[in-house]
Each structure stands twice: as structure tokens, then as C-alpha cells.
Design a protein around this motif. Sequence first.
Motif, PDB file in Angstrom:
ATOM      1  N   GLU A 230       0.738  -1.314  -0.023  1.00  0.00           N
ATOM      2  CA  GLU A 230      -0.171   0.037  -0.060  1.00  0.00           C
ATOM      3  C   GLU A 230       0.852   1.425   0.292  1.00  0.00           C
ATOM      4  N   VAL A 234       0.789   4.331  -3.223  1.00  0.00           N
ATOM      5  CA  VAL A 234       0.947   5.665  -2.711  1.00  0.00           C
ATOM      6  C   VAL A 234       1.669   6.592  -3.473  1.00  0.00           C
ATOM      7  N   ARG A 235       2.937   5.989  -2.297  1.00  0.00           N
ATOM      8  CA  ARG A 235       4.775   6.489  -2.946  1.00  0.00           C
ATOM      9  C   ARG A 235       4.255   7.160  -5.178  1.00  0.00           C
ATOM     10  N   ARG A 236       4.047   5.907  -5.367  1.00  0.00           N
ATOM     11  CA  ARG A 236       4.017   6.022  -6.971  1.00  0.00           C
ATOM     12  C   ARG A 236       3.038   6.741  -7.040  1.00  0.00           C
ATOM     13  N   ARG A 237       1.714   6.926  -6.565  1.00  0.00           N
ATOM     14  CA  ARG A 237       0.399   7.778  -7.581  1.00  0.00           C
ATOM     15  C   ARG A 237       1.059   9.571  -6.697  1.00  0.00           C
ATOM     16  N   VAL A 238       1.692   9.381  -5.844  1.00  0.00           N
ATOM     17  CA  VAL A 238       2.165  11.025  -5.265  1.00  0.00           C
ATOM     18  C   VAL A 238       2.942  11.228  -6.156  1.00  0.00           C
ATOM     19  N   ILE A 257       4.368   8.923   4.748  1.00  0.00           N
ATOM     20  CA  ILE A 257       3.224   8.240   3.733  1.00  0.00           C
ATOM     21  C   ILE A 257       3.053   6.841   4.687  1.00  0.00           C
ATOM     22  N   THR A 288      -6.881   3.317  -0.174  1.00  0.00           N
ATOM     23  CA  THR A 288      -5.753   3.500  -0.921  1.00  0.00           C
ATOM     24  C   THR A 288      -5.571   5.087  -1.480  1.00  0.00           C
ATOM     25  N   ALA A 289      -6.761   5.230  -2.290  1.00  0.00           N
ATOM     26  CA  ALA A 289      -7.261   6.726  -3.027  1.00  0.00           C
ATOM     27  C   ALA A 289      -7.566   7.180  -1.771  1.00  0.00           C
ATOM     28  N   ILE A 292      -3.671   8.412  -0.894  1.00  0.00           N
ATOM     29  CA  ILE A 292      -3.301   9.243  -1.891  1.00  0.00           C
ATOM     30  C   ILE A 292      -3.906  10.376  -2.101  1.00  0.00           C
ATOM     31  N   SER A 293      -5.149  11.112  -1.893  1.00  0.00           N
ATOM     32  CA  SER A 293      -5.529  12.388  -1.918  1.00  0.00           C
ATOM     33  C   SER A 293      -5.170  13.346  -0.162  1.00  0.00           C
ATOM     34  N   ASN A 296      -1.882  13.789  -1.373  1.00  0.00           N
ATOM     35  CA  ASN A 296      -1.508  15.263  -2.390  1.00  0.00           C
ATOM     36  C   ASN A 296      -1.609  16.892  -1.749  1.00  0.00           C
TER      37      ASN A 296
END
Length: 359
Positions: A230, A234-238, A257, A288-289, A292-293, A296
Motif C-alpha cells: 500500500e 501511494v508513493r508512486r501515485r503521489v 506516507i 488507498t485512493a 493518496i489524496s 497530495n
Amino acid sequence: MSTILRQHAEQLFAEELEALQKTDSGKRPANWKLSPQAVVTYLMGGKLSNGFEVSPKYIGQRRLMEIAVATLTTDRALLLYGLPGTAKSWVSEHLAAAISGDSTLIIQGTAGTSEESIRYGWNYAKLLAEGPSERALVETPVIRGMKDGKLVRIEELTRIGADVQDTLITILSEKSLPIPELNTEVQAVRGFNIIATANNRDKGVNDLSSALKRRFNTVILPVPDSMEEEIDIVRRRVESFEKIMELPAEKPALQEIRRIVTIFRELRSGLTLDGKTKLKSPSGTLSTAEAISVVNNGLAMAGYFGDGQLKAADLAAGIMGAVVKDPVQDQLVWREYLETVIKTRDDWKDVYRACRDIS
């Protein structure tokens, strides 16, 4: 750098898709841009024979992606099912991008989605002037997908009324769409199929009929298995978001994170990671989404209203906003967690102070 706020997957990852096409020696189904094996490589990531590195789009069980891709080679449609925030729409988009080279044939399911949104509509000015004709017909994404042999995406299928859902039965079983007003039909070209998404929090809203269920193969996308998995998501999407938005902030420290993911996983499961303390879970999903938010939003706070370095104070409001959906019940859950868990962790004092202050 593109000025488009969010590019479609086939645009954002055009270089990877092109590299896969050049090295792809597998057999491709009709109208597929890539072979099934190459589609899975695009989704899961990996190094190609020429040394090109493909980034992972889905971090999880490879077998789930293989099942999803294999389904789309058959005459059955694909239903991606799971909790909100488990990457159903993300996977749907990337499947369409890799297979059809076009992820834009999409219908957003809502309570107001009509039968015309799925089948076809009419340009009423032309209809009145000319009567029923092909020129007066308004094509839907489903018709375009059938004509071009492409994948069509239907988001939140169970949000659509049951009577409207059932308009898909003929399309999925007969691979044709009758247009009785013109005494004709649209027959699907090979390569056409449908990917639908639904979340299990909507169970009972508009359950699929048994007839429609039989036309779908369901793949359940779970929450990430492990903490590290997880955190990696998060790291990749951020990092991707930060690059697109050009935020004036440093990359988030892995520690921050990790702490957000820890909070979300503990509250989601109702148990601390060490298994010693039982917790009450809030009403929200804490997906998880949402993690990420939160990161961000914290980066935006740090970049524009801080020194550019992500700190606990930048994240506190986002964490509370994600946890406290019900101002009464969730507030009690959050306060208990704050005082009994976060406060007791020596290296979390900054998180405790920031969250207490904003409370």
C-alpha cells in the motif's frame, strides 16, 4: 509538459505502449493493440527484451490481471468489483488503453442514467425535420465501441436503474443492438467488449439481475495485502501527481506516507498493527485512493503555505477529513484513536499535536 490537467492513459503512457508494441511477439486477438501477455506486462510492469522498463499500473496479485485480460478475449464482459478506492476505474482505464488504444468510450453510471445513454438517442431537431434517419441518430459510446471493435467502460454499474441495466443483455448476448425505428441493427465488430465497475458498498442499490450477471465474469479487486504494498502504491501515485501538477514541494518523506497508511490500515481493520489494541472503525472506507489524496493535499499545503517540506501539520486536516465523515460518530472514533494510539507513540508526537490542534 502538457497543459492538460489529466491526460488519458493512452496519452500519458504512450511511450510504454509503443515500446510494448515493438517487442510484442505474442498472438493478438482481433483489433487488440497488444497480445494478452503484453497487456498484463503493461499493467504489472517489468523489463522488456530491449531493456525498456515498463512502470506498474496495478500493484497486487498478477493472477487477477491475467483473469481480467483473459475474460476480455472471450464473449463474456468483465465486472471489476470491490471496495471504493481499490483501483477499479484505474484498472479499467488502463485495460482499455492497452487493448483498444482508446480509454474514452465511457458511460458514467448514476441514478439518472437513461436507456438512451446506453443504446442510442436522437437529435430531435433533425428527427422532426427528417423523421427517423441515420443522420438524426445520436450514437452512444456503446455503438461506437461495437462499430470500431473497441472496449467500452461503464462506471458504477450498480448505480444505474435495474431496467436500464438490462438493456445490456441483448448487446452482451447477441453482440448486436437493434434500432427498430430504422429497421436495422448495429452488429459488434470483433474486439468489442464491456468493462464495468461496481463497488460493494453499493450492494442492494440496484443489484444486477441474474440474467445480466451471467454475462459478466467478476474479478474482485481487494485492498492491498500488505503495508509495504500500500505504501508503494501511494508513493508512486503521489510522485506522478506531483510531477503533473508541478507543486513547489519536495518529494514526500517515506515516513509520512508510512504513518498515513498505518492510520488508515489500523482504523480500517479495527486493530493496531501489533494486534494489541482493538479499535472502532469509522463509517468511511479509508481506501488507498483517499490516502493518496491526503498526501497530495499535504504537498499542496507544504508547497504553497509552508517551507516545501511535508510535515505532520500539512497532513492533519486531510487525515481528519478522510476519517471524520459523520461529525458525531466518526469524531468519537477519531478522538479515541488519537488519545489511545497516536499519543502513545513516541515518534508520533508531531502527528498528535497537529491533529489535536486542528480538532
